[in-house]
Design an enzyme around this catalytic site. Structure first.
Site, short mmCIF file in Angstrom:
data_model
loop_
_atom_site.label_atom_id
_atom_site.label_comp_id
_atom_site.label_asym_id
_atom_site.label_seq_id
_atom_site.Cartn_x
_atom_site.Cartn_y
_atom_site.Cartn_z
N GLU A 159 -27.39 7.15 47.21
CA GLU A 159 -26.36 6.61 46.31
C GLU A 159 -24.99 6.71 46.98
O GLU A 159 -24.84 7.40 48.00
CB GLU A 159 -26.37 7.37 44.98
CG GLU A 159 -27.66 7.16 44.20
CD GLU A 159 -27.65 7.81 42.83
OE1 GLU A 159 -26.88 8.75 42.60
OE2 GLU A 159 -28.42 7.35 41.97
N HIS A 275 -18.00 4.81 35.36
CA HIS A 275 -19.09 4.24 36.16
C HIS A 275 -18.77 2.78 36.40
O HIS A 275 -18.42 2.06 35.48
CB HIS A 275 -20.44 4.38 35.46
CG HIS A 275 -21.58 4.17 36.41
ND1 HIS A 275 -21.92 2.94 36.89
CD2 HIS A 275 -22.42 5.05 37.00
CE1 HIS A 275 -22.94 3.07 37.73
NE2 HIS A 275 -23.26 4.34 37.81
N ARG A 321 -17.60 6.06 43.54
CA ARG A 321 -17.48 5.34 42.27
C ARG A 321 -16.06 4.94 41.92
O ARG A 321 -15.83 3.85 41.41
CB ARG A 321 -17.99 6.25 41.14
CG ARG A 321 -19.46 6.33 41.16
CD ARG A 321 -19.98 7.20 40.07
NE ARG A 321 -21.44 7.15 40.17
CZ ARG A 321 -22.25 7.89 39.46
NH1 ARG A 321 -21.77 8.73 38.58
NH2 ARG A 321 -23.55 7.79 39.61
N HIS A 382 -17.99 7.45 31.89
CA HIS A 382 -19.34 7.89 32.22
C HIS A 382 -19.51 9.40 32.26
O HIS A 382 -20.40 9.94 31.62
CB HIS A 382 -19.69 7.29 33.59
CG HIS A 382 -21.07 7.61 34.05
ND1 HIS A 382 -22.18 7.34 33.29
CD2 HIS A 382 -21.53 8.15 35.22
CE1 HIS A 382 -23.26 7.71 33.95
NE2 HIS A 382 -22.90 8.22 35.10
N ARG A 417 -16.76 13.27 40.82
CA ARG A 417 -18.14 13.76 40.95
C ARG A 417 -18.94 12.88 41.89
O ARG A 417 -18.96 11.66 41.76
CB ARG A 417 -18.80 13.76 39.58
CG ARG A 417 -20.25 14.11 39.61
CD ARG A 417 -20.91 13.85 38.27
NE ARG A 417 -21.04 12.44 38.01
CZ ARG A 417 -22.18 11.84 37.66
NH1 ARG A 417 -23.28 12.55 37.54
NH2 ARG A 417 -22.23 10.55 37.41
C1 LIG Z 1 -26.45 6.72 31.30
C2 LIG Z 1 -26.26 7.97 32.11
C3 LIG Z 1 -26.85 8.07 33.36
C4 LIG Z 1 -26.67 9.22 34.13
N1 LIG Z 1 -27.32 9.34 35.33
C5 LIG Z 1 -27.23 10.49 36.03
C6 LIG Z 1 -27.99 10.69 37.22
O1 LIG Z 1 -28.75 9.84 37.63
N2 LIG Z 1 -27.85 11.87 37.87
C7 LIG Z 1 -27.02 12.87 37.44
O2 LIG Z 1 -26.93 13.91 38.09
N3 LIG Z 1 -26.31 12.71 36.30
C8 LIG Z 1 -26.41 11.57 35.59
N4 LIG Z 1 -25.70 11.43 34.42
C9 LIG Z 1 -24.88 12.55 33.94
C10 LIG Z 1 -25.81 13.64 33.40
O3 LIG Z 1 -26.83 13.05 32.64
C11 LIG Z 1 -25.04 14.61 32.51
O4 LIG Z 1 -23.87 15.02 33.13
C12 LIG Z 1 -25.88 15.85 32.23
O5 LIG Z 1 -27.15 15.48 31.80
C13 LIG Z 1 -25.20 16.69 31.18
O6 LIG Z 1 -26.09 17.69 30.75
P1 LIG Z 1 -25.62 18.74 29.67
O7 LIG Z 1 -26.80 19.59 29.39
O8 LIG Z 1 -24.37 19.36 30.10
O9 LIG Z 1 -25.26 17.84 28.38
P2 LIG Z 1 -26.17 16.85 27.55
O10 LIG Z 1 -27.41 16.51 28.24
O11 LIG Z 1 -25.32 15.73 27.10
O12 LIG Z 1 -26.56 17.73 26.27
C14 LIG Z 1 -25.60 18.02 25.30
C15 LIG Z 1 -26.26 18.73 24.15
O13 LIG Z 1 -25.26 19.26 23.30
C16 LIG Z 1 -25.56 18.97 21.96
N5 LIG Z 1 -24.31 18.93 21.20
C17 LIG Z 1 -23.17 18.24 21.47
N6 LIG Z 1 -22.25 18.48 20.51
C18 LIG Z 1 -22.82 19.33 19.63
C19 LIG Z 1 -22.40 19.92 18.41
N7 LIG Z 1 -21.20 19.69 17.86
N8 LIG Z 1 -23.25 20.73 17.75
C20 LIG Z 1 -24.50 20.97 18.24
N9 LIG Z 1 -24.95 20.43 19.39
C21 LIG Z 1 -24.13 19.62 20.07
C22 LIG Z 1 -26.26 17.62 22.02
O14 LIG Z 1 -27.00 17.43 20.83
C23 LIG Z 1 -27.12 17.82 23.26
O15 LIG Z 1 -28.29 18.52 22.92
C24 LIG Z 1 -25.87 10.28 33.65
C25 LIG Z 1 -25.28 10.18 32.39
C26 LIG Z 1 -25.47 9.04 31.61
C27 LIG Z 1 -24.86 8.94 30.26
#
Ligand SMILES: Cc1cc2nc3c(=O)[nH]c(=O)nc-3n(C[C@H](O)[C@H](O)[C@H](O)COP(=O)(O)OP(=O)(O)OC[C@H]3O[C@@H](n4cnc5c(N)ncnc54)[C@H](O)[C@@H]3O)c2cc1C
Length: 564
Positions: A159, A275, A321, A382, A417
């Site tokens: 990428e 993005h 990006r 993004h 990032r």
């Molecule tokens: C379309 C897309 C494609 C992506 N592709 C990639 C990729 O290919 N590679 C990569 O490294 N990254 C990618 N990313 C970024 C990556 O997915 C995220 O940065 C990462 O998954 C974040 O993980 P996290 O556990 O921090 O948060 P999340 O996976 O967003 O989890 C957040 C959690 O918090 C909970 N939550 C939020 N607010 C509250 C609240 N008030 N009360 C209770 N619970 C709450 C939600 O319900 C959820 O369970 C992508 C993101 C998107 C949107």
């Protein structure tokens, strides 16, 4: 040759600046008084109580990975605001970056991350995350994730910004879905871990300067108090703050706002990564067209059919990006067009459809064949780089509160990032946060879990009913227009004033439901972003000021910190 020159130039800057840690500049917020400490009245004598050793807010990849580090003798509770499957993690497409190819080296991955971060990364953090990556990926495989393989070997993609093939993916372009399937199944097997879905965390409980748990509401019901010895915040990102975003509806920046209200130091709030290629078809969801598409050789063309990236950067479509996003916005303006196009017509059509089955399905729903038609795209919010400042132990500035994943500012990403480094960060820091919170809870075995007197003296108003959806749309549109890919002083100042105005009557209200709390959080986060973007009078990484287009390492090689 040109690419080699650019890379060595960046390398020199990075090595020079690496020797000194990045300082922080504290931003004062004259509007802090508008933000209530708690969004709801808290009356311990009149509400329900729940007790746990470790509370994990958020069940994305970071939260679930944290849970696996908690000692089985401790009770662990995970809260998610929607169904467990609904998170940014589930929607990740491209994959996870990890050094796996014998030709690749940890130093290469470190260097690519530092170059992308434009002198704001913490090199120790980068080193730690990159070196832990292969172990964390191997662990995912042991726990049931089926990454794409060929002849028994992991298939490695490439990428933008990566010098080597090192992106491990699953189901072609649905990596997050497969990882989360396996992680959720694995987590559900842990008997001492309880998962409460559709439970909205409204605020963190603090008492005598320590985090003591959270106040939450199940399906918009009466708020109840969860008392915990240690709390881990893993609430993900805030793309929904902008009208155009790749993020699912849950990503409203709740964790960022909750932490801010509790007095946690927030950092780098101006750095939202846009993005470059989000599907732009009227009526379609804003589906991300993964960078891996460009990694496989897709071209970007404008409305006239001109392949334009060569006009902006020698790395063409594989430039980082921020470079591609800026080029697209510029080209849209030049051609007076609402979008540009991705084309893969010159690639093998069978391979294209096989490699990107998810994108092929979505586009087919709108009559587009990704192998033969041009795909209309434009940038969208993004990935949130800024958030709660955490140290190498995943500790926030608030005792008793740990954090991991997209809600944090760990120092890994700097000002930009590198693609596919965020799932990795969630895994590495999730494990660190879980391990340290667990140790701390074990050390504090005698810490009594009891109902504490919480002071909530905020004066609440109940004025005219307000149209929450209307304000939400207005703020998101304002953020997209004025705090989006291209920023400048007048527009940022206008945004700050407008958001302050909304805050003055929305934050003071006692809104009893998720829609209202989300709006209050969106406003809180928007204001922080706009104020930080206005303060940083330079361009760096994802933060692009048309009035200050250069990077100013003399005055601005620093983090901006916001504390309530
Ligand atoms: C379309 C897309 C494609 C992506 N592709 C990639 C990729 O290919 N590679 C990569 O490294 N990254 C990618 N990313 C970024 C990556 O997915 C995220 O940065 C990462 O998954 C974040 O993980 P996290 O556990 O921090 O948060 P999340 O996976 O967003 O989890 C957040 C959690 O918090 C909970 N939550 C939020 N607010 C509250 C609240 N008030 N009360 C209770 N619970 C709450 C939600 O319900 C959820 O369970 C992508 C993101 C998107 C949107």
């Amino acid at each position: 040759m040109a690419i080699g020159f650019l890379r060595s130039l960046n390398l020199m800057t990075t090595l020079e600046t690496l020797m000194t840690a990045v300082p922080s500049l504290a931003l004062t917020q004259p509007w802090s008084h508008m933000t209530p400490r708690y969004l709801v009245p808290i009356e311990p004598k009149r509400c329900g109580h729940f007790f746990t050793d470790v509370l994990i807010i958020g069940g994305g990849l970071a939260g679930l990975r944290a849970a696996h580090e908690v000692d089985p003798s401790l009770r662990t509770l995970i809260l998610t605001k929607d169904k467990l499957e609904e998170s940014n993690s589930t929607y990740a497409q491209g994959g996870i970056a990890s050094v796996w190819d014998p030709e690749d080296r940890f130093d290469n991955h470190v260097q690519d991350t530092l170059v992308a971060g434009v002198d704001l990364c913490d090199s120790n953090v980068v080193d730690l995350v990159v070196r832990e990556a292969p172990d964390r990926v191997a662990e995912l495989i042991r726990w049931g994730t089926r990454f794409d393989q060929q002849d028994g070997q992991l298939v490695l993609g490439r990428e933008g910004g990566h010098s080597h093939q090192r992106i491990i993916h699953a189901l072609g372009d649905a990596t997050g879905k497969e990882i989360m399937r396996a992680m959720i199944a694995h987590t559900r097997e842990r008997l001492h871990t309880e998962i409460c879905e559709e439970t909205f965390t409204i605020d963190l409980l603090t008492h005598e300067g320590r985090c003591r748990g959270a106040v939450a509401s199940y399906r918009n019901g009466k708020p109840y108090l969860i008392w915990a010895k240690e709390t881990i915040l893993c609430t993900g990102g805030c793309g929904q703050v902008f009208r155009e975003s790749t993020n699912p509806l849950v990503a409203t920046g709740d964790g960022h706002a909750i932490a801010f209200r509790a007095g946690v130091a927030m950092r780098d709030m101006e750095f939202m990564q846009f993005h470059p290629t989000v599907l732009y078809i009227a009526g379609s969801s804003r589906t991300l067209i993964t960078e891996a598409v460009r990694g496989e050789g897709a071209y970007l063309i404008d409305a006239t059919g001109h392949r334009f990236m060569g006009d902006y950067d020698p790395r063409l479509e594989l430039a980082p990006r921020d470079v591609v996003s800026k080029a697209i916005v510029n080209q849209m303006e030049k051609t007076q067009s609402p979008c540009v196009y991705l084309t893969m017509k010159h690639l093998d059509s069978v391979h294209v459809r096989d490699r990107f089955p998810g994108i092929a399905r979505v586009c087919a729903g709108f009559g587009l064949d990704i192998a033969t038609d041009s795909i209309p795209v434009r940038p969208g919010a993004h990935y949130m780089i800024g958030g709660c400042e955490v140290d190498g132990n995943a500790r926030t500035s608030l005792p008793g509160l740990w954090a991991a994943g997209e809600v944090t500012s760990s120092g890994l990403h700097g000002a930009n990032r590198l693609a596919s480094n965020s799932l990795l960060e969630g895994l590495v820091y999730g494990a660190i946060a879980g391990r340290n919170a667990s140790r701390s809870a074990l050390d504090n075995l005698n810490l009594e879990l009891r109902v504490l007197p919480i002071s909530n003296q905020a004066k609440r108003q109940s004025v005219q009913p307000i149209d929450l959806a209307d304000i939400r749309n207005a703020v998101r549109a304002l953020m997209w227009r004025n705090v989006g890919v291209q920023r400048r002083e007048e527009r940022l100042t206008e945004a700050v004033h407008a958001i302050q105005q909304y805050c003055s009557y929305v934050l003071a209200q006692d809104l009893s439901g998720v829609d209202g709390w989300e709006l209050q959080n969106i406003l809180t986060v928007s204001l922080q972003m706009a104020i930080a973007a206005l303060a940083r009078t330079e361009s760096r990484g994802v933060h692009f000021r048309t009035d200050f287009p250069s990077t100013d390492n003399v005055n601005w090689r620093k983090h901006l910190e916001i504390v309530r």
